[in-house]
Enzyme design. Structure first.
Site, mmCIF file in Angstrom:
data_model
loop_
_atom_site.group_PDB
_atom_site.id
_atom_site.type_symbol
_atom_site.label_atom_id
_atom_site.label_comp_id
_atom_site.label_asym_id
_atom_site.label_seq_id
_atom_site.Cartn_x
_atom_site.Cartn_y
_atom_site.Cartn_z
ATOM 1 N N ALA A 188 0.817 -1.224 0.000
ATOM 2 C CA ALA A 188 0.000 0.000 0.000
ATOM 3 C C ALA A 188 0.847 1.269 0.000
ATOM 4 C CB ALA A 188 -0.942 -0.004 1.204
ATOM 5 N N GLU A 208 8.993 -1.105 10.833
ATOM 6 C CA GLU A 208 8.898 -2.532 11.113
ATOM 7 C C GLU A 208 10.105 -3.290 10.556
ATOM 8 O OE1 GLU A 208 5.602 -6.125 10.886
ATOM 9 O OE2 GLU A 208 5.410 -4.410 9.540
ATOM 10 N N ASP A 259 5.559 2.938 10.691
ATOM 11 C CA ASP A 259 4.950 2.408 9.471
ATOM 12 C C ASP A 259 4.109 1.158 9.759
ATOM 13 O OD1 ASP A 259 6.921 0.532 9.961
ATOM 14 O OD2 ASP A 259 7.636 0.457 7.886
#
Length: 374
Positions: A188, A208, A259
């Site tokens: 995305a 991450e 994120d």
């Protein structure tokens, strides 16, 4: 980390709806240059240097990561967007908008295209009066006097009138939120957006560490065998990272962008685990979730399935290339259910299916506008 520069700009207009011209210019400056930190009142003055309509003039203080050279280019573009038509004439003329760089940090700049401080600012009451209102103690780097002293010393005796109309600036999202989490389906663009925002606004980053997970490539080859160890390892890693990283930051003084948000663990677990595995997993998740700091704003980037598949293919991670549309649809539905059922989280959903905010500057500005106006 980008350097934050402080610049003072003079803005004037004497054609059309003058207040609207000034307000639209401020909006474009916020979108393309940086945060407008202060705005003076509006002052009406006679045209300076030629016979024309009265001008409305203001000064603003702006925080920007742009260099002075880039700042000048953007200013010229904004003038054009507002409707200024430049000619080759050296004479002063009526204009829909006029933007001048008065000061840039404490720099003295002498170049072929630009001189800073503005060489004529000390001779112009329509510049010094609004500038003094927002920068009275700022030192003029060329004469080493405060702007208040410069105003007192000017010989310009032009008539100047205060206008009752007021202009507004958007409160930047960096002042409304301390901790933002960006989420979305696979591909995305959540990490790309988090990087862009964190670089522009000097945010603390929590990204991450999915690339370090040894179970991820194995999972895409044999989901039934590796689903549970994958989801448990992700949960443990996310919990540890968020606990450790957020503990290092002062949540009342730092601006933090992540994120991901730990609830994504539950979304993926619902899809990938058997009923018995999920029941055990949920017990562990609920214990950890209570201890995790919640974001002030949760941004969900929505992408349609075709666009997700296209993005996954472009970034070229070998273990992701066999992801199919059905799997992505399930994840999207999982996020939709999560958003509907969470009453205590502040959500902003942005559809970026037709946006490319990495390559297209206007698409990135669109997202920043969404954030600032939310």
């Amino acid at each position: 980390m980008k350097i934050q520069n402080i610049t003072y700009l003079s803005i004037g207009t004497n054609e059309g709806n003058k207040v609207k011209n000034l307000q639209n210019t401020i909006q474009l400056i916020e979108q393309q240059i940086g945060n407008v930190l202060k705005i003076s009142a509006i002052y009406k003055t006679p045209s300076w240097g030629f016979n024309g309509n009265d001008f409305y003039n203001i000064c603003i203080k702006v925080g920007t990561s742009k260099t002075v050279e880039n700042l000048l280019k953007i200013i010229l573009n904004i003038e054009q967007q507002i409707g200024r038509e430049r000619t080759n004439s050296s004479e002063y003329q009526n204009r829909k908008i006029d933007i001048d760089i008065l000061l840039f940090n404490n720099d003295i700049i002498l170049s072929e295209k630009l001189i800073v401080p503005h060489p004529k600012m000390l001779d112009r009451l329509f510049v010094l009066k609004p500038l003094e209102e927002i920068a009275k103690n700022v030192i003029h780097p060329a004469n080493n006097k405060t702007i208040r002293e410069c105003l007192a010393a000017t010989t310009d005796s032009s008539k100047i009138t205060l206008i009752k109309d007021t202009l507004k600036t958007t409160i930047p999202f960096t002042e409304k939120y301390n901790y933002i989490a960006i989420e979305g389906n696979i591909g995305a663009g959540k990490t790309s957006l988090a990087k862009l925002l964190s670089e522009e606004y000097n945010a603390k980053k929590v990204f991450e560490r999915f690339a370090d997970n040894p179970f991820l490539p194995k999972f895409y080859k044999n989901k039934e065998r590796y689903a549970f160890p994958l989801e448990m390892s992700f949960l443990a890693d996310r919990y540890q990272q968020l606990s450790d990283d957020l503990a290092q930051f002062d949540l009342f003084k730092s601006f933090i962008i992540s994120d991901y948000y730990i609830f994504k663990s539950l979304i993926f677990a619902q899809i990938n685990l058997t009923k018995e595995e999920y029941h055990l997993y949920r017990k562990m998740f609920d214990i950890m979730y209570k201890e995790i700091t919640k974001p002030d704003l949760y941004i969900y980037l929505h992408q349609n399935t075709d666009r997700l598949l296209e993005n996954i293919k472009k970034r070229g991670r070998s273990y992701e290339q066999n992801i199919n549309a059905d799997y992505l649809i399930k994840i999207n539905k999982g996020y939709e259910t999560f958003i509907k059922t969470q009453e205590n989280l502040n959500f902003l959903i942005i559809d970026v299916s037709d946006k490319d905010f990495v390559k297209n500057k206007l698409d990135y500005i669109y997202i920043k506008d969404k954030l600032n106006n939310y």
